[in-house]
Design a protein around this motif. Structure first.
Motif, PDB file in Angstrom:
ATOM      1  N   GLN A 139       0.832  -1.199   0.000  1.00  0.00           N
ATOM      2  CA  GLN A 139       0.000   0.000   0.000  1.00  0.00           C
ATOM      3  C   GLN A 139       0.871   1.256   0.000  1.00  0.00           C
ATOM      4  O   GLN A 139       1.792   1.391   0.813  1.00  0.00           O
ATOM      5  N   THR A 140       0.588   2.165  -0.936  1.00  0.00           N
ATOM      6  CA  THR A 140       1.345   3.429  -0.973  1.00  0.00           C
ATOM      7  C   THR A 140       0.833   4.420   0.053  1.00  0.00           C
ATOM      8  O   THR A 140       1.547   5.372   0.395  1.00  0.00           O
ATOM      9  N   GLU A 141      -0.396   4.216   0.510  1.00  0.00           N
ATOM     10  CA  GLU A 141      -0.910   5.084   1.553  1.00  0.00           C
ATOM     11  C   GLU A 141      -0.379   4.624   2.909  1.00  0.00           C
ATOM     12  O   GLU A 141      -0.100   3.438   3.124  1.00  0.00           O
ATOM     13  N   MET A 142      -0.277   5.574   3.817  1.00  0.00           N
ATOM     14  CA  MET A 142       0.227   5.279   5.160  1.00  0.00           C
ATOM     15  C   MET A 142      -0.905   4.725   6.018  1.00  0.00           C
ATOM     16  O   MET A 142      -2.015   5.283   6.018  1.00  0.00           O
ATOM     17  N   LEU A 143      -0.631   3.603   6.717  1.00  0.00           N
ATOM     18  CA  LEU A 143      -1.613   2.988   7.609  1.00  0.00           C
ATOM     19  C   LEU A 143      -1.024   2.875   9.011  1.00  0.00           C
ATOM     20  O   LEU A 143       0.097   2.375   9.183  1.00  0.00           O
ATOM     21  N   ARG A 151       0.078   4.763  21.856  1.00  0.00           N
ATOM     22  CA  ARG A 151       1.250   4.040  21.372  1.00  0.00           C
ATOM     23  C   ARG A 151       0.913   3.282  20.089  1.00  0.00           C
ATOM     24  O   ARG A 151      -0.228   2.917  19.840  1.00  0.00           O
ATOM     25  N   PHE A 152       2.000   3.036  19.334  1.00  0.00           N
ATOM     26  CA  PHE A 152       1.823   2.364  18.052  1.00  0.00           C
ATOM     27  C   PHE A 152       1.410   0.915  18.251  1.00  0.00           C
ATOM     28  O   PHE A 152       1.991   0.195  19.068  1.00  0.00           O
ATOM     29  N   VAL A 153       0.399   0.492  17.513  1.00  0.00           N
ATOM     30  CA  VAL A 153       0.020  -0.911  17.437  1.00  0.00           C
ATOM     31  C   VAL A 153       0.501  -1.507  16.116  1.00  0.00           C
ATOM     32  O   VAL A 153       0.936  -2.650  16.050  1.00  0.00           O
ATOM     33  N   PHE A 154       0.442  -0.691  15.075  1.00  0.00           N
ATOM     34  CA  PHE A 154       0.830  -1.169  13.744  1.00  0.00           C
ATOM     35  C   PHE A 154       1.170   0.043  12.873  1.00  0.00           C
ATOM     36  O   PHE A 154       0.588   1.122  13.021  1.00  0.00           O
ATOM     37  N   ALA A 155       2.116  -0.171  11.960  1.00  0.00           N
ATOM     38  CA  ALA A 155       2.432   0.819  10.919  1.00  0.00           C
ATOM     39  C   ALA A 155       2.897   0.056   9.691  1.00  0.00           C
ATOM     40  O   ALA A 155       3.772  -0.808   9.798  1.00  0.00           O
ATOM     41  N   ASN A 156       2.293   0.347   8.543  1.00  0.00           N
ATOM     42  CA  ASN A 156       2.692  -0.352   7.318  1.00  0.00           C
ATOM     43  C   ASN A 156       3.991   0.248   6.775  1.00  0.00           C
ATOM     44  O   ASN A 156       4.451   1.316   7.242  1.00  0.00           O
ATOM     45  N   PRO A 157       4.613  -0.430   5.791  1.00  0.00           N
ATOM     46  CA  PRO A 157       5.905   0.077   5.275  1.00  0.00           C
ATOM     47  C   PRO A 157       5.835   1.510   4.763  1.00  0.00           C
ATOM     48  O   PRO A 157       6.781   2.278   4.944  1.00  0.00           O
ATOM     49  N   ALA A 158       4.709   1.871   4.109  1.00  0.00           N
ATOM     50  CA  ALA A 158       4.609   3.241   3.602  1.00  0.00           C
ATOM     51  C   ALA A 158       4.625   4.238   4.745  1.00  0.00           C
ATOM     52  O   ALA A 158       5.259   5.300   4.669  1.00  0.00           O
ATOM     53  N   GLU A 233      -9.190   2.128  20.098  1.00  0.00           N
ATOM     54  CA  GLU A 233      -8.102   2.195  19.132  1.00  0.00           C
ATOM     55  C   GLU A 233      -8.413   3.272  18.100  1.00  0.00           C
ATOM     56  O   GLU A 233      -9.572   3.584  17.848  1.00  0.00           O
ATOM     57  N   VAL A 234      -7.365   3.833  17.533  1.00  0.00           N
ATOM     58  CA  VAL A 234      -7.504   4.801  16.446  1.00  0.00           C
ATOM     59  C   VAL A 234      -6.752   4.259  15.236  1.00  0.00           C
ATOM     60  O   VAL A 234      -5.571   3.906  15.334  1.00  0.00           O
ATOM     61  N   GLN A 235      -7.461   4.148  14.126  1.00  0.00           N
ATOM     62  CA  GLN A 235      -6.843   3.747  12.864  1.00  0.00           C
ATOM     63  C   GLN A 235      -6.687   4.997  11.987  1.00  0.00           C
ATOM     64  O   GLN A 235      -7.644   5.753  11.803  1.00  0.00           O
ATOM     65  N   THR A 236      -5.490   5.177  11.473  1.00  0.00           N
ATOM     66  CA  THR A 236      -5.188   6.372  10.671  1.00  0.00           C
ATOM     67  C   THR A 236      -4.709   5.952   9.285  1.00  0.00           C
ATOM     68  O   THR A 236      -3.815   5.113   9.162  1.00  0.00           O
TER      69      THR A 236
END
Length: 663
Positions: A139-143, A151-158, A233-236
């Motif tokens: 995914q090119t979008e940031m997740l 605190r961070f639970v997850f972050a994709n490579p983008a 949780e907050v998903q961005t």
């Protein structure tokens, strides 16, 4: 998993039935080995065999094992033994065994079906998980996912790449580190507004890139809440819009420049709807109207600022505009709210939708006040010029390559031509001969080509062939096209009068011969010519002898007649380039020019004496006789001055009169 592997191993029907028979044989052997025949537990060893056959080999092999177990149990292990007839207890045990086997088969089948479904679901889940990881990873979008503590639970490579995050930094940081201090407070304020009823907000903020550079991002934050309404949780989801923001800034600058050009254009731009009401208008047009945009948009139209005549013209043209899609240019008088009046020119094209329905106009308005003023002035000048050109006095003709392309009425009248008859004719028709035509062309056109004018007076020819004196003045219109304009004034009457005046002023009234004034001019010309040609001329002074007696005895009328005849005889004796003049009384002067010798002069004077010696018929039968005394002075032998030569000839005449001989 094991069932699947066993059935895969025993995939062949023969193998599965063979496996069932093997399990039956093992169960029978175990029964015979562990319990005696009469133990009355006829079917105990076959229950496990049925379960195993059903589970590992399938329903068919399991049913076979159950049937074989019932037959063997009745025959071998139910009394009476080794017969097919069993007692009631044996039959009941067999029935229970078969029922239990059927139930076991049903349960095993259900377990296998459920196991297959679970296995398929597990496979799909793993496939989806792999696909989701691939999608999220690509995914090119940031997740991002954040817990309630931030605190961070997850972050994709983008997302990791955009913010320069690592596992270590994510473990030690909260989401607050993603935004600059200037932007952080605004983001916190927005996130505080998240509720179960409004779980999503969108932000467009700056953030620090992996190298510390400032970048722009567009983020959508979606919150999830527990059953108590507490944030879980907050998903961005975000995308880097730095380039888009730069393009937006450039677009805004270009738009601002275009708007500035639109508003400050030297012409008025506006649009109207189908009711001819303003929907858009630039500043220039508003300034002409003396209004603000709020005062006219949606309420007024162009015709509200036109004169009554202009309103009628606008309504006619607007109907045509709606049907044809274009109009103009059409001119109106525009009256601003401040009373200022200006002349405007309006043109418009229609903007239609895909269905051809009129949406709005694309109109442009020019201030042509000064142009209209100049146009009116030019129109007045043209009328004045036309009045001057098409007059009855001064003839005007335009020539191209010396052919008439236009002539006014005066020109046609002067030369006797009808309306339009001169057009297309060569100017040669206006000249008496080719020589005059060529002479004027040679003299006039070089002067005209150099930017000058040419003027002269010459004798020309009317249509009927009669001569007419013309004062001619010409100027060049275009050297490239060889077009010239000529003005011609009929001066025939003036020339006739001039000749009469000249005749009176320079000629003797009685004889018509040149008088003393004209003689003096001829003397000056003779001196100038002889100096140039180095030849001779003679001044001969003649005084009549005996004239006084004729005049006294016969009267003045006879004397006048005699003088006229003398003048005629003298002219007959001289050449064409000589001059015979009367000074007054009975005194005459003969100017003999271009003489080769004095002898030529003597020959002419001999003819003069002979002519004057003849009797003069003076009318009514009267005859007069006179003689002549002649004095001669030669140029340049006697003098090179004309007046002096005349005095010398006069003196020589008096001397001749006294001596009565020729000197």
């Amino acid at each position: 998993m094991e069932v699947g592997l066993t059935q895969k191993f025993l995939g062949s029907p023969w193998a599965r039935y063979a496996g069932g028979l093997l399990l039956f044989g093992l169960a029978l052997a175990a029964r015979l080995a562990l319990l005696p025949v009469e133990a009355r537990l006829a079917f105990s060893a076959f229950y496990p065999a049925v379960v195993l056959a059903m589970y590992f080999c399938g329903v068919g092999p399991g049913t076979l094992v159950a049937v074989l177990g019932a037959l063997v149990g009745i025959y071998y292990f139910s009394p009476p033994y080794f017969t097919w007839g069993a007692d009631s207890a044996g039959r009941l045990a067999a029935s229970a065994y078969l029922f239990a086997s059927a139930m076991i088969g049903w349960v095993v089948h259900r377990l296998q079906t459920t196991s297959e479904r679970l296995r398929d679901a597990h496979d799909r889940l793993r496939s989806s998980e792999r696909m989701l990881k691939t999608v999220v990873g690509d995914q090119t979008e940031m997740l991002f996912r954040f817990g309630r503590d931030g605190r961070f639970v997850f972050a994709n490579p983008a997302g990791r790449s955009a913010f320069g995050l690592t596992d270590e930094s994510m473990a030690s940081q909260t989401w607050h580190a993603l935004w600059t201090p200037e932007e952080r407070a605004g983001v916190i304020e927005l996130l505080r507004k998240l509720t179960p009823d409004r779980p999503q907000v969108q932000t467009e903020t700056q953030f620090a890139g992996p190298s510390g550079e400032t970048r722009w991002g567009e983020f959508v934050h979606r919150a999830t809440f527990d059953t108590d309404g507490q944030l879980s949780e907050v998903q961005t989801v975000g995308r880097d819009i730095t380039e888009r923001r730069a393009l937006q800034v450039q677009l805004a600058e270009v738009t601002a420049r275009l708007q500035d050009l639109y508003d400050r254009a030297p012409c008025g731009y506006y649009s109207v709807d189908a009711q001819a009401t303003f929907v858009q208008i630039n500043s220039t047009c508003l300034a002409w109207l003396g209004c603000t945009a709020g005062q006219v948009i949606g309420t007024l139209g162009p015709k509200d600022f036109f004169t009554p005549d202009g309103v009628a013209e606008f309504e006619r043209n607007f109907a045509e505009f709606l049907s044809q899609g274009h109009v103009g240019p059409v001119e109106f008088d525009l009256i601003g709210r401040d009373g200022a009046k200006r002349r405007v020119s309006v043109s418009a094209t229609a903007i239609m939708d895909a269905d051809g329905t009129f949406l709005r106009s694309r109109s442009v308005m020019y201030d042509v006040t000064e142009l209209d003023r100049v146009r009116r002035k030019l129109s007045l000048l043209n009328r004045q010029q036309a009045a001057m050109l098409d007059n009855e006095l001064v003839g005007i003709i335009k020539l191209k390559d010396r052919q008439a392309s236009w002539a006014n009425r005066a020109m046609e009248r002067i030369f006797g031509y009808g309306p339009g008859e001169l057009e297309g004719k060569s100017a040669r028709t206006l000249y008496p001969d080719d020589a005059a035509y060529e002479a004027v062309g040679a003299a006039a056109y070089p002067a005209l080509a150099s930017g000058g004018t040419y003027r002269t007076q010459l004798r020309m020819k009317r249509k009927d062939g009669t001569a007419v004196w013309i004062d001619v003045s010409g100027s060049m219109i275009s050297v490239e096209t060889d077009e010239s304009m000529w003005m011609m004034l009929d001066i025939t009457a003036l020339k006739d009068r001039q000749e009469e005046v000249e005749q009176i002023a320079f000629h003797d009234a009685l004889t018509g011969l040149p008088n003393r004034i004209l003689l003096a001019d001829r003397l000056r010309q003779a001196v100038s010519t002889s100096e140039r040609l180095h030849d001779l001329f003679a001044v001969c002074f003649i005084d009549l002898d005996g004239f006084k007696a004729v005049n006294d005895t016969s009267g003045h009328a006879v004397g006048d007649r005699l003088l006229q005849i003398v003048g005629n005889r003298l002219q007959e004796c001289v050449r064409g380039n000589d001059t015979v003049a009367r000074l007054g009384g009975d005194e005459f002067v003969v100017l003999l020019s271009h003489l080769q010798s004095r002898g030529e002069c003597d020959q002419i004077l001999a003819r003069v004496r002979a002519a004057l010696a003849k009797p003069f018929d003076v009318g009514e039968g009267a005859v007069g006789r006179v003689s002549a005394s002649i004095g001669v002075a030669l140029y340049p032998d006697d003098s090179s001055d004309g007046e002096q030569l005349l005095k010398l000839a006069d003196a020589a005449m008096y001397a001749a009169k006294k001596s009565a001989r020729y000197e």
